[in-house]
Enzyme design. Structure first.
Site, PDB file in Angstrom:
ATOM      1  CG  HIS A 150      -2.084  -0.962   1.141  1.00 48.25           C
ATOM      2  ND1 HIS A 150      -1.902  -2.312   1.230  1.00 48.25           N
ATOM      3  CD2 HIS A 150      -3.406  -0.786   0.980  1.00 48.25           C
ATOM      4  CE1 HIS A 150      -3.064  -2.930   1.145  1.00 48.25           C
ATOM      5  NE2 HIS A 150      -4.001  -2.036   0.972  1.00 48.25           N
ATOM      6  N   GLY A 201      -0.986  -2.241  -5.632  1.00 49.72           N
ATOM      7  CA  GLY A 201      -1.893  -3.342  -5.301  1.00 49.72           C
ATOM      8  C   GLY A 201      -3.273  -2.830  -4.940  1.00 49.72           C
ATOM      9  CG  HIS A 202      -6.174  -0.472  -2.115  1.00 55.44           C
ATOM     10  ND1 HIS A 202      -6.967   0.430  -2.796  1.00 55.44           N
ATOM     11  CD2 HIS A 202      -6.952  -0.947  -1.098  1.00 55.44           C
ATOM     12  CE1 HIS A 202      -8.157   0.508  -2.205  1.00 55.44           C
ATOM     13  NE2 HIS A 202      -8.182  -0.321  -1.189  1.00 55.44           N
ATOM     14  CG  HIS A 277     -10.464  -5.181  -2.181  1.00 57.21           C
ATOM     15  ND1 HIS A 277     -10.520  -3.803  -2.171  1.00 57.21           N
ATOM     16  CD2 HIS A 277     -10.480  -5.565  -0.883  1.00 57.21           C
ATOM     17  CE1 HIS A 277     -10.545  -3.372  -0.923  1.00 57.21           C
ATOM     18  NE2 HIS A 277     -10.521  -4.422  -0.112  1.00 57.21           N
ATOM     19  CD  GLU A 329     -12.114  -6.201   2.939  1.00 57.30           C
ATOM     20  OE1 GLU A 329     -12.414  -5.920   4.097  1.00 57.30           O
ATOM     21  OE2 GLU A 329     -11.227  -5.601   2.295  1.00 57.30           O
ATOM     22  CD  GLU A 345     -14.634  -1.936   2.583  1.00 60.49           C
ATOM     23  OE1 GLU A 345     -14.295  -2.984   1.996  1.00 60.49           O
ATOM     24  OE2 GLU A 345     -13.832  -1.062   2.923  1.00 60.49           O
ATOM     25  CB  CYS A 347     -14.671   1.874   1.513  1.00 63.43           C
ATOM     26  SG  CYS A 347     -13.949   2.667   2.946  1.00 63.43           S
ATOM     27  CB  CYS A 425     -10.729   1.950   4.865  1.00 65.60           C
ATOM     28  SG  CYS A 425     -11.718   0.456   4.957  1.00 65.60           S
ATOM     29  CB  CYS A 426     -15.718   2.461   6.562  1.00 61.38           C
ATOM     30  SG  CYS A 426     -15.601   0.964   5.548  1.00 61.38           S
TER      31      CYS A 426
END
Lengths: 658, 658
Positions: A150, A201-202, A277, A329, A345, A347, A425-426
């Site tokens: 990340h 990756g994200h 994801h 997720e 989720e 997010c 994260c949310c």
């Protein structure tokens, strides 16, 4: 594509949101969420999972100072704590806080932000690098695991925060620091032979870089975003090579973390289904739309369209929730939309709002705004408690506290909102969206003003070289009337386009009390005329309670219905309707009674209707089917976003019906 | 309790099963399953997961020989392969093969068994120890992880095989070896202060020890079984202490392998709900019932009753499948019986048959035989293909090949039966049950013969000092008639008790063509009279197609029905009824047509009826609910146990109904 034809959103800075539903949410973000999250980031919430995010920056700063000056390093709390992406929590909080400064001066908050910026920047390495996980744990390992660790994700979020802070205050310390970090990234990764072929990756840095490009106009920022988009999923696969080179291990490949989890299974233009994801997917598609727009790249936009259609016609809950599977997720497959085990989720719904906004900025089609509105009013808002201090990570469409406790398939679902999360994260993501909601209402394309969301608000815009003021008054979503007032010193021709929501079957449109003959296209009514001061548009969006069903292919919802009123999806709760909600059957041909209840759940239109409840007439586990027996009952529905704000109990959106 | 009052099952050796449904299954076991599994154990099935079970014994034998004689050890294939409980696959195969010798002489098979016994016994250690995993990997580690490493489980199965082989052939080499191993266990574990307080992580040794006790009449064997039962779950908890002592790690405690997984969360007499790994649970309850019977232990029997009721009235599928959760292959909680994600392991249904048999041997109540029959005809038989060479580990009540491939919640479910498994417990378990089915038909209590299952068969029994022959003729489950012929040289009084199955609403009973006034108690009709040679009982069990529903508390089945005919649960398959079975709606008040189809699925009574299919009248994912549109269709049902024997496709037991 021709960029002249693109619409452009009015920013949160340009639009003043008036008292009402969403202003309340903005204030909730400003006065509750953001201060609460600040406490959380500093580990001052009792009983909440520790964040340590700010502390990580402080420790990293000490290490940087020691490396540069040889000053003795502080020994206390010197370990990195939290997830490898813990920096992003601070970044998102920063962006949310900066958002509020766009519409509400707050010197104290600004001072706090300045302090945080100083802490962050103090950790920056001489070459621009800035990630506390590696600064604390050893820089020799940096950029050895883009797949899992990340670094580019954290940079992306910090870049967004920096840009917002410049826009709000003109203060560019953080932005300059982030540009130095971007320069470092640019020197390491890219299409040039000497550079590594990495990508995150994200995802998120892609959309951040396009925002940066829009600010700096520096082509290299767009080029880097474009590179990250197009390199993704190409052969030879970077993540495979990186794993081999640095021994990151193939373990993920053997579980659900396959390349598709990262949307790296094939080049993005060849991806026809949303997989992996869900938050990563949404952020990637946002970046794709951003690059498509800025690069006038038709084939990339077409890829976005295909993915959009896949999501919204096959993989989206009626609430706008996406990513139905808790395993990874992730998106699962077409029409696989289970209710109780829904991941959805918070997010991911926020990501869908971002994606919708970007598609809307490329082509004005109400389908994008419809989904944006659906997600905002339902799956996004359900992510926070009405008091702004408790959070859902998952937003299922059916909940049973017993299943949450005992059913392993629901093991990640909570029956009540939580104080904080290990992966947090949310909460800050909700904060940054609510605090910038003004930026989602209008788009402008040449001399056409598009009203995409019905939120009381006002703004001034130069149209055909004349400054025109607009004032929108409404009690939406509770009330069906929207009034737009035009303020102009001289009569001026332009077009005001109003979205007719997908949920609305009949509407009336009056200008100064008379019906206007308007053309409707792609879900917007286009009111083109010469406008004078005090002209008044009155739009009435008929808002009856509508019984909804899902496509037959959604297995779990066959034989079930739900109701909507306007953009709001409704649900029933145990508190109003008793236990065993699966034994409740609604009649689909009945009259519903919407009732404004000011004292309930912060003020809602509740809906009452007749239903039946199956009687327990046997103790046998299995028995011959006889005539079923029912009790007549009065059902009470509440808006989905308000669930789980009273007693802990069952909830259901989809209800057996006949 | 008074053991004089106990019933005792007639063994598979005493009962000769006649041509018919179950004889076909016995022959399938003898001629297909057992030879096929022998090939599998020897790794000769192409494309199947390797077993290595026999090879492990050979390697262990070499090591034992070397240790004893110093003879050079073979170097090839010297690694242990497979699961830690791989020995049990050979044991179960041995027991199955020995079972067939009870009713079918086979010198070649006997010779093979003798060879296997030699191989097994060659591996035995001087002190009696015999487990290939530890013999090969290092004996110093033996008995350091009873929780996970299955030593007592493997012994239990081998003991069962040894006892069966003695009964079938009188050959006691394996039995004597196993008794030596039991003596070793007895010297190490027990209530005495100097012994360790261990018990098995996977139960089965308890029931094996009671069988041994019944053979040897040696009290110490019963005492050891009784100790394992009563020590389980006591504080201080052995598994916790063992984990600490040997560093076995608490990792399982943190996942789903909590103490309840092993039924070790509290003493067994305090356990009121079936929890944890379903096969372990069933084997434990069997052992409890066995010990309760032999020890005349009322409170232990009461514990069995409570667990029996919990399982059969709250946690059992209509097919007799138990253990609904794939997480931990376990029971979940009351009424949690999902269809598509059902685990319902074949071995767990087999365990339920064992448990039912044991309860029936304590108190003659048809509820035990009802469940035994339900499991046998449905969830057990579905575990094997009609040709006996493919196997299901899971037995879901709904299957969709797309979900099996893509839905992580179904990740352990197969849409087609497999050749073999890495964990290959189920195939040999089916083989040992089918090969001993004759032992489940009758129980005897004083001068009362109970007929529990309707299987064509004959036997001779001394009743009130007179040898009486019985011959039962029936084409059950396809036909509703059962005839019992009595053969006696002199008229003799006794009672013949016939079970009236739970599914049977009306029956007629004639003796020599006349109705007999019989008393019915606990589901049995008791025919007590003086019987003469050639007396004939004719029982007609009315066998219409019955529409069944589940208790309202079974959430997923609300609004759904299925059908049964006699003991058979039916299902629909895509091959007969098209795709999207969830769009099929059955009418519950219709006439059904059962039709004998000799050429279909090995010969079945198929059932036809009228239904409706929802039409796809929208492409929208969500839309206002209008009048639903249907096509009339003819539905075809097949017995559940025959599913997945044709093309790969969807299957459903529970069907939307109205």
């Amino acid at each position: 594509m021709n960029t002249d034809e693109f619409t452009k959103a009015l920013s949160a800075a340009e639009v003043k949101v008036a008292e009402g539903f969403w202003k309340d949410k903005m204030e909730l973000a400003r006065t509750k969420l953001i201060p609460y999250e600040w406490e959380a980031l500093n580990d001052r919430i009792e009983g909440a999972v520790s964040s340590h995010s700010i502390m990580n920056f402080k420790i990293a700063g000490d290490i940087t100072a020691q490396n540069e000056t040889g000053a003795p390093r502080k020994k206390e709390d010197e370990e990195f704590q939290g997830m490898v992406f813990q920096d992003s929590d601070t970044a998102k909080w920063l962006e949310a806080a900066a958002n509020t400064l766009l519409w509400q001066e707050d010197k104290e908050l600004e001072a706090t932000i300045d302090e945080v910026v100083d802490v962050i920047c103090a950790a920056q390495q001489p070459d621009g690098y800035l990630n506390t996980y590696y600064i604390i744990n050893g820089l020799e390992k940096r950029f050895t695991n883009l797949r899992d660790n990340h670094e580019l994700y954290c940079l992306g979020h910090m870049l967004e925060a920096a840009i917002t802070y410049v826009r709000a205050t003109g203060k560019d310390k953080l932005l300059n620091a982030m540009i130095r970090y971007v320069d470092l990234i640019d020197s390491l990764f890219g299409p040039e032979p000497e550079k590594r072929k990495g990508y995150p990756g994200h995802e998120v840095i892609e959309m951040a870089l396009v925002r940066l490009y829009r600010l700096t106009k520096d082509e290299k920022h767009l080029k880097l975003a474009s590179y990250f988009i197009d390199q993704r999923g190409r052969e030879p696969n970077f993540f495979k090579e990186e794993a081999e080179q640095f021994g990151n291990g193939p373990i993920w490949e053997e579980t659900y973390f396959k390349l598709g989890y990262f949307q790296a299974h094939k080049p993005v233009r060849e991806q026809k289904e949303a997989i992996g994801h869900a938050v990563r997917a949404m952020y990637l598609y946002c970046g794709m739309a951003d690059v498509a727009k800025e690069s006038k790249d038709d084939s990339l936009f077409e890829a976005c369209r295909i993915l959009w259609d896949n999501i919204t016609t096959r993989q989206m809950y009626i609430t706008g929730g996406v990513g139905s599977s808790s395993t990874g997720e992730s998106f699962s497959y077409d029409y696989d939309l289970p209710n109780q085990t829904a991941y959805a989720e918070t997010c991911a719904a926020i990501g869908l709002v971002f994606f919708a906004q970007r598609m809307l900025e490329i082509e004005p089609d109400s389908k994008y705004a419809d989904v944006m509105e659906r997600a905002l009013f339902n799956s996004v808002l359900s992510g926070i408690s009405l008091d702004g201090t408790r959070f859902f990570y998952l937003n299922p469409l059916e909940s049973d506290p017993v299943a949450c406790e005992k059913d392993e398939k629901c093991q990640r679902a909570d029956a009540t909102r939580q104080k904080w999360f290990g992966v947090a994260c949310c909460p800050p993501n909700v904060a940054r969206l609510l605090s910038s909601i003004g930026g989602y209402i209008y788009t402008v394309k040449q001399d056409t003003i598009y009203q995409n969301l019905y939120i009381g608000s006002s703004f001034t815009k130069e149209v055909n070289n004349t400054k025109v003021g607009f004032e929108v008054r409404t009690n939406y979503p509770w009330d069906q009337k929207v009034t737009v007032m035009v303020h102009t010193e001289i009569p001026i021709e332009f077009c005001y386009a109003l979205r007719i929501p997908e949920w609305c079957r009949t509407f009336t449109l009056m200008v100064n009390g008379k019906e206007l003959d308007c053309k409707t296209k792609n879900g917007y009514v286009y009111c083109r005329r010469t406008w004078s001061d005090q002209d008044r548009i009155e739009l009435t969006l008929s808002m009856p309670v509508v019984v909804m069903r899902a496509n037959n292919k959604v297995k779990e919802n066959v034989g079930k219905c739900t109701i909507m009123r306007g953009p709001l999806v409704y649900c029933i709760e145990e508190e109003d309707n008793g236990k065993d909600l699966h034994c409740v059957t609604m009649k689909t041909d009945m009259e519903f009674s919407p009732v404004w209840e000011a004292d309930v759940l912060g003020g809602i239109v509740a809906v009452y209707g007749q239903g039946k409840r199956r009687l327990d007439n046997t103790k046998a586990l299995y028995c011959p089917a006889g005539e079923e027996e029912y009790d007549d009952i009065t059902m009470k529905w509440i808006p989905y976003y308000t669930w789980a704000n009273r007693s802990v109990g069952e909830m259901a959106v989809w209800i057996h019906s006949r």
